[in-house]
Each structure stands twice: as structure tokens, then as C-alpha cells.
Design a protein around this motif. Sequence first.
Motif, PDB file in Angstrom:
ATOM      1  N   UNK A  71     -27.331  29.013   9.339  1.00  0.00           N
ATOM      2  CA  UNK A  71     -26.347  29.911   8.886  1.00  0.00           C
ATOM      3  C   UNK A  71     -27.035  30.592   7.059  1.00  0.00           C
ATOM      4  N   UNK A  72     -28.269  29.574   7.071  1.00  0.00           N
ATOM      5  CA  UNK A  72     -29.085  30.574   5.652  1.00  0.00           C
ATOM      6  C   UNK A  72     -30.029  31.212   6.098  1.00  0.00           C
ATOM      7  N   UNK A  73     -30.488  32.012   5.379  1.00  0.00           N
ATOM      8  CA  UNK A  73     -31.533  33.483   5.135  1.00  0.00           C
ATOM      9  C   UNK A  73     -33.002  32.614   6.479  1.00  0.00           C
ATOM     10  N   UNK A  74     -33.130  33.884   6.765  1.00  0.00           N
ATOM     11  CA  UNK A  74     -34.293  33.702   7.826  1.00  0.00           C
ATOM     12  C   UNK A  74     -35.260  33.187   6.772  1.00  0.00           C
ATOM     13  N   UNK A  75     -35.296  33.460   5.769  1.00  0.00           N
ATOM     14  CA  UNK A  75     -36.648  33.365   4.520  1.00  0.00           C
ATOM     15  C   UNK A  75     -36.556  31.024   4.485  1.00  0.00           C
ATOM     16  N   UNK A  76     -35.276  30.853   3.965  1.00  0.00           N
ATOM     17  CA  UNK A  76     -34.888  29.281   4.196  1.00  0.00           C
ATOM     18  C   UNK A  76     -35.060  28.953   5.273  1.00  0.00           C
ATOM     19  N   UNK A  77     -34.441  29.832   6.535  1.00  0.00           N
ATOM     20  CA  UNK A  77     -34.799  28.939   8.145  1.00  0.00           C
ATOM     21  C   UNK A  77     -35.756  28.444   8.466  1.00  0.00           C
ATOM     22  N   UNK A  78     -37.119  29.603   7.821  1.00  0.00           N
ATOM     23  CA  UNK A  78     -38.418  29.824   8.132  1.00  0.00           C
ATOM     24  C   UNK A  78     -39.166  28.226   7.495  1.00  0.00           C
ATOM     25  N   UNK A  79     -38.226  28.504   5.722  1.00  0.00           N
ATOM     26  CA  UNK A  79     -39.222  27.251   5.537  1.00  0.00           C
ATOM     27  C   UNK A  79     -38.852  26.020   6.118  1.00  0.00           C
ATOM     28  N   UNK A  80     -38.055  25.501   6.963  1.00  0.00           N
ATOM     29  CA  UNK A  80     -37.823  24.630   7.851  1.00  0.00           C
ATOM     30  C   UNK A  80     -36.594  24.237   8.319  1.00  0.00           C
ATOM     31  N   UNK A  81     -36.366  23.931   9.799  1.00  0.00           N
ATOM     32  CA  UNK A  81     -34.985  24.046  10.719  1.00  0.00           C
ATOM     33  C   UNK A  81     -35.508  23.053  11.051  1.00  0.00           C
ATOM     34  N   UNK A  82     -34.000  23.050  11.990  1.00  0.00           N
ATOM     35  CA  UNK A  82     -34.300  21.562  12.686  1.00  0.00           C
ATOM     36  C   UNK A  82     -34.267  22.402  14.462  1.00  0.00           C
TER      37      UNK A  82
END
Length: 104
Positions: free
Chosen positions: A29-40
Amino acid sequence: MFSFFSKIKNITTIELATKLADNIVLLDVRTPFEYRQGHIAKAKNVPLNKIAAYKEKTDQRIYVICQSGMRSKQAAKQLKQKGYDVINVKGGMNQWSGKVRGGK
């Protein structure tokens, strides 16, 4: 019966890691920017400000993760009100030590 004060279940990132081998629903549920920085890798990005519109049909439990566990807890409460079986991942990505994927 739903109670507004019912507790949201929590698991640790270590417990989450053991569940990733299964076919689970994991919402980041992070922002798309945070998600693109690294996600599972299994995580689907549904930012907190869009969680109210989440309408996936699922009889599966939903795991919710964010950066620290605060936004995911808010998202979990909203999803639980809509009748979903939700589990919050405490500590979020700050505690995650597994692999992450960048980009979309």
C-alpha cells in the motif's frame, strides 16, 4: 459479525517469507514511487489512498504491507470493514530482509 474495534491480525516479515511459497494475495500500500524503489515480487501495488476502491473478489486471506506497518494497518482496517480476511505485516519493508524487485 464485524466490530469496528476488532483487532487486525499481524504477522512478522519472517512469517510472511514462509507464506510466499503459497499462492497468497499480498498488497503493497505504499506509493507507486516507493513500490518501484523495491518490492516483494508477489506484491500488488494498491496505494493506501486507493484502498477504499479495492474490489477484488477473493475468498483468500489478504496480506498487507507498507514501509513501516502504519499505512498497512490503516489499509487492513478498511479492507476488514469491507469483509476481507486481512493480515497486517508488522514492520513492513523496513523489516523485510528477503529479495526485492525494482520497477513495476
